[in-house]
Write a protein that holds these residues in place. Sequence first.
Motif, PDB file in Angstrom:
ATOM      1  N   ALA A 129       0.843  -1.209   0.000  1.00  0.00           N
ATOM      2  CA  ALA A 129       0.000   0.000   0.000  1.00  0.00           C
ATOM      3  C   ALA A 129       0.875   1.255   0.000  1.00  0.00           C
ATOM      4  O   ALA A 129       0.594   2.228  -0.713  1.00  0.00           O
ATOM      5  CB  ALA A 129      -0.925  -0.013   1.211  1.00  0.00           C
ATOM      6  N   VAL A 130       1.948   1.227   0.798  1.00  0.00           N
ATOM      7  CA  VAL A 130       2.877   2.374   0.814  1.00  0.00           C
ATOM      8  C   VAL A 130       3.459   2.579  -0.592  1.00  0.00           C
ATOM      9  O   VAL A 130       3.528   3.704  -1.108  1.00  0.00           O
ATOM     10  CB  VAL A 130       4.018   2.140   1.839  1.00  0.00           C
ATOM     11  N   GLU A 131       3.862   1.475  -1.209  1.00  0.00           N
ATOM     12  CA  GLU A 131       4.463   1.533  -2.544  1.00  0.00           C
ATOM     13  C   GLU A 131       3.468   2.144  -3.546  1.00  0.00           C
ATOM     14  O   GLU A 131       3.819   3.040  -4.316  1.00  0.00           O
ATOM     15  CB  GLU A 131       4.846   0.093  -2.951  1.00  0.00           C
ATOM     16  N   LYS A 132       2.205   1.659  -3.476  1.00  0.00           N
ATOM     17  CA  LYS A 132       1.197   2.144  -4.438  1.00  0.00           C
ATOM     18  C   LYS A 132       0.946   3.646  -4.263  1.00  0.00           C
ATOM     19  O   LYS A 132       0.848   4.391  -5.231  1.00  0.00           O
ATOM     20  CB  LYS A 132      -0.125   1.406  -4.235  1.00  0.00           C
ATOM     21  N   LEU A 133       0.816   4.072  -2.995  1.00  0.00           N
ATOM     22  CA  LEU A 133       0.466   5.478  -2.760  1.00  0.00           C
ATOM     23  C   LEU A 133       1.662   6.406  -2.955  1.00  0.00           C
ATOM     24  O   LEU A 133       1.552   7.451  -3.587  1.00  0.00           O
ATOM     25  CB  LEU A 133      -0.091   5.658  -1.342  1.00  0.00           C
ATOM     26  N   MET A 134       2.834   6.013  -2.411  1.00  0.00           N
ATOM     27  CA  MET A 134       3.956   6.955  -2.357  1.00  0.00           C
ATOM     28  C   MET A 134       4.894   6.842  -3.548  1.00  0.00           C
ATOM     29  O   MET A 134       5.556   7.823  -3.902  1.00  0.00           O
ATOM     30  CB  MET A 134       4.767   6.749  -1.075  1.00  0.00           C
ATOM     31  N   VAL A 135       4.982   5.645  -4.144  1.00  0.00           N
ATOM     32  CA  VAL A 135       5.964   5.463  -5.224  1.00  0.00           C
ATOM     33  C   VAL A 135       5.249   5.405  -6.579  1.00  0.00           C
ATOM     34  O   VAL A 135       5.553   6.182  -7.486  1.00  0.00           O
ATOM     35  CB  VAL A 135       6.815   4.193  -4.969  1.00  0.00           C
ATOM     36  N   GLU A 136       4.247   4.499  -6.676  1.00  0.00           N
ATOM     37  CA  GLU A 136       3.511   4.427  -7.952  1.00  0.00           C
ATOM     38  C   GLU A 136       2.569   5.619  -8.113  1.00  0.00           C
ATOM     39  O   GLU A 136       2.116   5.917  -9.204  1.00  0.00           O
ATOM     40  CB  GLU A 136       2.699   3.124  -8.024  1.00  0.00           C
ATOM     41  N   LYS A 137       2.220   6.256  -7.016  1.00  0.00           N
ATOM     42  CA  LYS A 137       1.386   7.486  -7.009  1.00  0.00           C
ATOM     43  C   LYS A 137       0.039   7.248  -7.685  1.00  0.00           C
ATOM     44  O   LYS A 137      -0.345   7.963  -8.618  1.00  0.00           O
ATOM     45  CB  LYS A 137       2.115   8.631  -7.709  1.00  0.00           C
ATOM     46  N   ILE A 138      -0.670   6.197  -7.217  1.00  0.00           N
ATOM     47  CA  ILE A 138      -1.962   5.903  -7.850  1.00  0.00           C
ATOM     48  C   ILE A 138      -2.961   7.040  -7.635  1.00  0.00           C
ATOM     49  O   ILE A 138      -3.930   7.141  -8.375  1.00  0.00           O
ATOM     50  CB  ILE A 138      -2.548   4.542  -7.388  1.00  0.00           C
ATOM     51  N   PHE A 139      -2.744   7.873  -6.608  1.00  0.00           N
ATOM     52  CA  PHE A 139      -3.604   9.056  -6.438  1.00  0.00           C
ATOM     53  C   PHE A 139      -2.792  10.344  -6.612  1.00  0.00           C
ATOM     54  O   PHE A 139      -3.084  11.370  -5.992  1.00  0.00           O
ATOM     55  CB  PHE A 139      -4.291   9.036  -5.072  1.00  0.00           C
TER      56      PHE A 139
END
Length: 462
Positions: free
Chosen positions: A170-180
Motif C-alpha cells: 500500500a505504501v508503494e502504491k500510494l507513495m511510489v507508484e502514485k496511484i492518487f
Amino acid sequence: MKVLVYGTGGRDQSLADKYGDSQHVDKVYFVPGNPGVAYTLKGKRGLIECFDIRDFSEVSKFCLEKKVDLVDIGSENPLEEGLVDVLNEHGIRTIGPRQQYVRLESDRAFTDDILRDIGVSKPEYRVFDDPEQAKEYVRNIGYQVFVKANGLAAGKGAIGCDDVPQAESAVEKLMVEKIFGSSGDRVVIEERKYGTEISFFVYLDGQHALPLKMFVQDYKRAFDLDDENAIKEFGGNLNTGGTGCYAPHKLLSPWLVNKIIKEIVNPTVNAIYNRGDLGLGWDYKGVLYFGLNLDPYNNLDVFEINVRHGDPEWEVLSRKLSTDLFEIGMAVWEGTLDQIYPVWNNQCYVDVVAMEGRSKASKGWNKGYPGRYGKGHQVVGLDQIDRGIAIYFSGVREDQDKGLVTDGGRVLHVIAGDATLEGARERAYRNIERISFLDHYHDNANCMRYRKTIGLEEIQHL
Ligand code: GLY
C-alpha cells in the motif's frame, strides 16, 4: 426561488432533486450536471436543467444573469479549487466551505493532529513523507493498519491491510507508484479498527451546528463476500467509492446519536469555530462528514472528516429527509440553523449502485470496476422503472447514436423506498434488474454488475 447545484455525480444530482422538491424552488440549474437528468421526470419537465459550465467565473456570471438565489456545491474538488470564494466575491449565496477550510479533508495529518489536540478519540497514527521510513514502521508496528493518502482521493485513498506485505505494498502504491498522484506524497498510517463504520453528517452555519440524527453506512467493499468470480479475479477484498447504502441504520438509537454529538461533533465544531490557536477559528458554512468507527465495546473513533455529503450516503438520506432543503440551505447562509428541526419520513430506503462489470474489450476482456472497465455501453431499461424510484447517475454520457451510455466504473444509483427494509430492498432490486448495459463487443450481453447484499445484514441480523 432558483438554486444552482454544482457537480456532476449521483450525490450532486440527488441534491438537485431534493431542491426540486422544495415548495420554494421553481428552477434548479445543475452545473455542469450530467446527461442522465434528461431521462428523469424533473429533467423532462424542465424543473432541473443542466448547463455544461466549468469555468468558475462563468458559473458566477451565469448565477448573476439567472438571478440564482442559492448555490450548493456537492463535492470536494470544486470546493478545494475555490468555487465558494469566487461566488462569494460576487455576493452569491453559497453552501460549502471556503477554499482554506477544505484542508479538513484535503490534509488528513492536519485534521488528525487537531483531533488529538482537542481530545477527540481517533486511532493511533503516524505521518510519513518518506516511503522507506513508512515501510520500516509497518514492519515493526505489529498490528494491522490502514495506509492513507494524505490528500484528496475521491473517497478511495484509505487502504486496509491485513499483514505487513499488504501494508508495504500500500505504501508503494500510494507513495511510489502514485496511484492518487501527489495526494500520496505524504501518508498517514493508522491503527486498523474493527467494528461498524458510521457516516454522520452535520450542517454548520458559522455559529451553530445542526446534526442530522440519521446516520448511515457506506458499503465500500466492491463485491459481496461470497462473490466467487470476484475472489478469482481480484482476490475479493477491494474497496470502492461506495456500492450502496440503506437507511435507517440498524444501530440508530437516540443513545448512540447523543454519544456521537457529545464526544465527537461538539468538541470538533467548537474547535472549528473558536480555536484560532490551532489554525482554526473559522466561519465555516456547509456540511461536515464524520467518518466514524463504533467498536464492539461501544467506543467511537474518528477515521476522517470530510467537507461535504457522502456518496452514496446522501442519496438515501436526502430521500428520507422531509424537511425542505432550501430552508436548511438558507439557514446555513443566514446563520439561523438553530431555528431548523429536521424531520424524517418513516420510510426505509435502499440505494444499489450499478457498476461496469466484466465486458469484452477490442482485444481480450475488461475485468470491470474497480479494475479496468469498458465504456460506451448503451444504458437501456430506464423507461421500465417504476414511479417513485429515484435514479441518480454517476458515470454516463450522451452518445449521438446510442443515447445514454456508460462513462465510468460506478454508473448509476437505484434508490427505492418502502414501509419496510425488506420492501425497499425488493423494489430496488426488482428495478435495477430492468436496467442493462449492452456490451457491443459481446452480442449486447448485459455487462452491468451490482452487489446483492445491500441492507441484507439488517434483515438477517448478522
Ligand atoms: N462514502 C464515501 C465518501 O463519500 O467519501
